[in-house]
Design an enzyme around this catalytic site. Structure first.
Site, PDB file in Angstrom:
ATOM      1  N   SER A   1      78.483 -63.176  -3.797  1.00 49.68           N
ATOM      2  CA  SER A   1      78.009 -62.625  -5.057  1.00 49.68           C
ATOM      3  C   SER A   1      79.131 -62.089  -5.932  1.00 49.68           C
ATOM      4  O   SER A   1      79.990 -62.834  -6.389  1.00 49.68           O
ATOM      5  CB  SER A   1      76.962 -61.548  -4.790  1.00 49.68           C
ATOM      6  OG  SER A   1      76.380 -61.086  -5.983  1.00 49.68           O
TER       7      SER A   1
ATOM      8  N   ASP B   1      73.208 -64.836 -10.132  1.00 52.49           N
ATOM      9  CA  ASP B   1      71.913 -64.161 -10.074  1.00 52.49           C
ATOM     10  C   ASP B   1      71.896 -62.817 -10.791  1.00 52.49           C
ATOM     11  O   ASP B   1      70.835 -62.334 -11.169  1.00 52.49           O
ATOM     12  CB  ASP B   1      71.421 -64.018  -8.624  1.00 52.49           C
ATOM     13  CG  ASP B   1      72.371 -63.240  -7.722  1.00 52.49           C
ATOM     14  OD1 ASP B   1      73.425 -62.790  -8.204  1.00 52.49           O
ATOM     15  OD2 ASP B   1      72.040 -63.092  -6.529  1.00 52.49           O
ATOM     16  N   ARG B   2      73.043 -62.199 -11.020  1.00 52.49           N
ATOM     17  CA  ARG B   2      73.078 -60.935 -11.743  1.00 52.49           C
ATOM     18  C   ARG B   2      73.405 -61.170 -13.210  1.00 52.49           C
ATOM     19  O   ARG B   2      73.905 -62.232 -13.585  1.00 52.49           O
ATOM     20  CB  ARG B   2      74.113 -59.993 -11.141  1.00 52.49           C
ATOM     21  CG  ARG B   2      73.856 -59.646  -9.693  1.00 52.49           C
ATOM     22  CD  ARG B   2      74.835 -58.601  -9.208  1.00 52.49           C
ATOM     23  NE  ARG B   2      74.677 -58.341  -7.790  1.00 52.49           N
ATOM     24  CZ  ARG B   2      75.007 -57.204  -7.192  1.00 52.49           C
ATOM     25  NH1 ARG B   2      75.527 -56.229  -7.911  1.00 52.49           N
ATOM     26  NH2 ARG B   2      74.836 -57.045  -5.906  1.00 52.49           N
TER      27      ARG B   2
ATOM     28  N   ASP C   1      77.431 -62.939 -12.610  1.00 49.41           N
ATOM     29  CA  ASP C   1      78.325 -62.708 -11.478  1.00 49.41           C
ATOM     30  C   ASP C   1      78.687 -64.016 -10.786  1.00 49.41           C
ATOM     31  O   ASP C   1      78.449 -65.104 -11.313  1.00 49.41           O
ATOM     32  CB  ASP C   1      77.680 -61.732 -10.492  1.00 49.41           C
ATOM     33  CG  ASP C   1      76.446 -62.318  -9.826  1.00 49.41           C
ATOM     34  OD1 ASP C   1      75.823 -63.225 -10.414  1.00 49.41           O
ATOM     35  OD2 ASP C   1      76.096 -61.883  -8.711  1.00 49.41           O
TER      36      ASP C   1
ATOM     37  N   LYS D   1      66.676 -63.549  -8.154  1.00 51.76           N
ATOM     38  CA  LYS D   1      67.072 -63.011  -9.449  1.00 51.76           C
ATOM     39  C   LYS D   1      67.857 -64.076 -10.188  1.00 51.76           C
ATOM     40  O   LYS D   1      68.462 -64.943  -9.583  1.00 51.76           O
ATOM     41  CB  LYS D   1      67.861 -61.724  -9.290  1.00 51.76           C
ATOM     42  CG  LYS D   1      68.999 -61.721  -8.284  1.00 51.76           C
ATOM     43  CD  LYS D   1      69.599 -60.324  -8.177  1.00 51.76           C
ATOM     44  CE  LYS D   1      70.674 -60.229  -7.113  1.00 51.76           C
ATOM     45  NZ  LYS D   1      70.157 -59.908  -5.789  1.00 51.76           N
TER      46      LYS D   1
END
Length: 542
Positions: free
Chosen positions: A113, A281-282, A277, A377
């Site tokens: 991530s 997903d962020r 990111d 997400k």
């Protein structure tokens, strides 16, 4: 081509955290280490005959080798087909989309991530089930249990795979297919938003930039914003995925977004900016001179769901937030007459609710936002929400935020991170806080009203998350939430979330840093940070 079985000494340190197993890259490159964990995954969730597995990740160092190893072990363990993103690239939400579209049994995501990459950085492996969502708590526990005694794995031998060339090839008794990881996922997004309205926004001179941080969203963002939506060339910054992400952590944090902050805090800022990111997903949303907090972003999307075609025929939607996320969403849910839904940190807790149809929108404290279009997400999805809402409302981002706060009030919010702690000290600190009653804490700060140890039982799966964090409620509608993060690769990280509510007409436009400074000091005093760890302040603030 034959199946080879290799023996090794069991590993005792492969317990998945919040988002799979994360370690230093050097750890994953040790003989048999990656193979052990992947083999345990397939033993914990054995595939039926003819099953498909999706594999890909954020392109960090060691990803191509790990993708090939994963494919060979999968084919030796009963999978008939392994679908790999070209060059081992596949954003996390796109993996979820592919699992669902292909009817795959599961997916292996090779990512850490927002953690740094490269030979001296971090690596990670996460398993997603056939729903497209992260493995539930019980399966993660089962994987860890298997690793404790696992002493052999099997893999298919054969010629090296060319992950750059699209197409299928036989391997063992099954096959590997290298696919375009971008197009089908963007095709799905196009069904959820009014692309014509967003194109009109850009044609009208709307100034926007997206920082892909040299991570996986680069190819997705160029195709989405510059080609499909007609934004000017150069809208996407740092769009080429690099094994070390250009030497910076692919973390959507103001400290790592100098390209955007310079422009957004200038005398002539862009109308909107965003970043994602490592694995896509962020997200982070930036209005002129302002970072939009994760809780505010989620609440704004929920309050304006009528602008989004995906939700238009099923209003009012039910939304959920993680426990440390600000209560901004709660104000919208109360106004809409929908349930207040709260889960622990970790997308797996949302995934079961999404799959059961109990929620349609969700978000967490670390800039994760998503909906029921996938079971992860989704950073690009969140950015499109903002663009679509601005196009529909014909407002600036700043005007949209101010109108929201004037309607619902504002939850001033901040996150304090204390990284690199000794795990034993960190555990002792949180355990001591959880065992301390409100009366004792009032000796340190008289505004303390209650102390709650957060405990959660998933209403769908029955999985339990005990001791998910500690929450302290204070007078004047303020609260502090403490938890130890499970996304690091070494040491322990304390996350402290502070917030204070201002009702409509009161302190709506105050600087959160100044307004929350006394509460930040209180938070570190109540947890007794200095005594347990020797630290006197946070590593970073966002």
């Amino acid at each position: 081509m034959s199946i080879e079985t290799r023996a090794f000494t069991p590993f005792q340190d492969q317990k998945p955290g919040t988002s799979g197993l994360r370690k230093r890259t050097s750890e994953f490159r040790r003989p048999h280490y990656l193979e052990s964990f992947v083999q345990a995954v397939f033993l914990a969730d054995p595939p039926p005959p003819g099953a498909t597995l999706v594999v890909g990740g954020d392109g960090r160092f060691f990803s191509p080798e790990a993708a090939e190893i994963t494919a060979r072990i999968a084919l030796a363990n009963g999978y008939a087909r392994v679908v790999i993103g070209q060059d081992a690239l596949f954003s996390t939400p796109a993996v979820s989309e592919a699992i669902r579209r292909l009817g795959a049994w599961g997916g292996v995501i090779l990512s850490a991530s927002h953690n740094a990459g490269g030979p001296d950085g971090d690596f990670g492996v996460k398993y997603n089930t056939r729903t497209g969502g992260p493995a539930p708590q019980a399966m993660g526990d089962r994987i860890h249990e298997i690793t404790q005694s696992l002493d052999r794995y099997s893999l298919v031998e054969g010629l090296p795979l060319d992950l750059s060339r699209l197409g299928a090839r036989a391997l063992g008794s099954g096959g590997v297919e290298i696919v375009d990881p971008v197009g089908p996922y963007l095709d799905l997004l196009e069904t959820l938003f009014d692309f014509d309205a967003i194109r009109g926004l850009f044609q009208g001179g709307f100034r926007f930039a997206f920082d892909a941080m040299n991570a996986v969203t680069g190819p997705y963002a160029v195709e989405l914003f510059e080609r499909r939506l007609g934004a000017p060339a150069g809208t996407v910054l740092r769009g080429e995925p690099l094994p070390d992400f250009g030497g910076e952590p692919p973390d959507p944090h103001l400290d790592h977004l100098h390209h955007l902050t310079t422009r957004m805090w200038s005398s002539h800022p862009l109308d909107l900016a965003a970043a994602s990111d490592g694995d896509g997903d962020r997200n982070m949303i930036l209005a002129p001179g302002r970072m939009v907090s994760p809780g505010d972003s989620l609440a704004v999307i929920a309050a304006n769901a009528d602008c989004l075609p995906a939700f238009a025929d099923r209003l009012p939607i039910t939304a959920a937030r993680s426990m440390p996320t600000s209560r901004a969403l709660d104000r919208v849910s109360q106004a809409n007459g929908t349930p207040r839904v709260e889960t622990p940190t970790g997308w797996k807790w949302f995934a079961t609710l999404l799959e059961a149809g109990r929620i349609q929108l969700c978000g967490e404290e670390s800039f994760g936002t998503g909906s029921d279009h996938v079971r992860e997400k989704d950073g690009l999805w969140a950015v499109l929400c903002w663009l679509n809402i601005l196009a529909a409302r014909r407002q600036s981002a700043e005007a949209l935020l101010k109108a929201h706060w004037e309607t619902f009030g504002r939850d001033h919010y901040q996150r304090l991170d204390v990284d690199g702690l000794d795990p034993a000290q960190a555990e002792a600190m949180i355990t001591a806080l959880a065992a301390t009653d409100a009366e004792t804490l009032r000796a340190r700060d008289p505004s303390v009203e209650s102390v709650t140890v957060l405990d959660y039982v998933d209403p769908v799966s029955g999985d339990r998350m005990a001791d998910a964090g500690v929450r302290i409620s204070l007078s004047d509608d303020a609260r502090i939430t403490y938890r130890l993060s499970g996304t690091g690769s070494s040491g322990a990280a304390l996350r402290v979330y502070i917030e204070r509510y201002a009702p409509p007409g009161r302190a709506l436009h105050a600087d959160p840093v100044q307004l929350l400074a006394p509460l930040a000091a209180t938070a570190l005093t109540l947890v007794d940070l200095a005594r347990f760890t020797g630290r006197t302040g946070p590593t970073s603030i966002s």
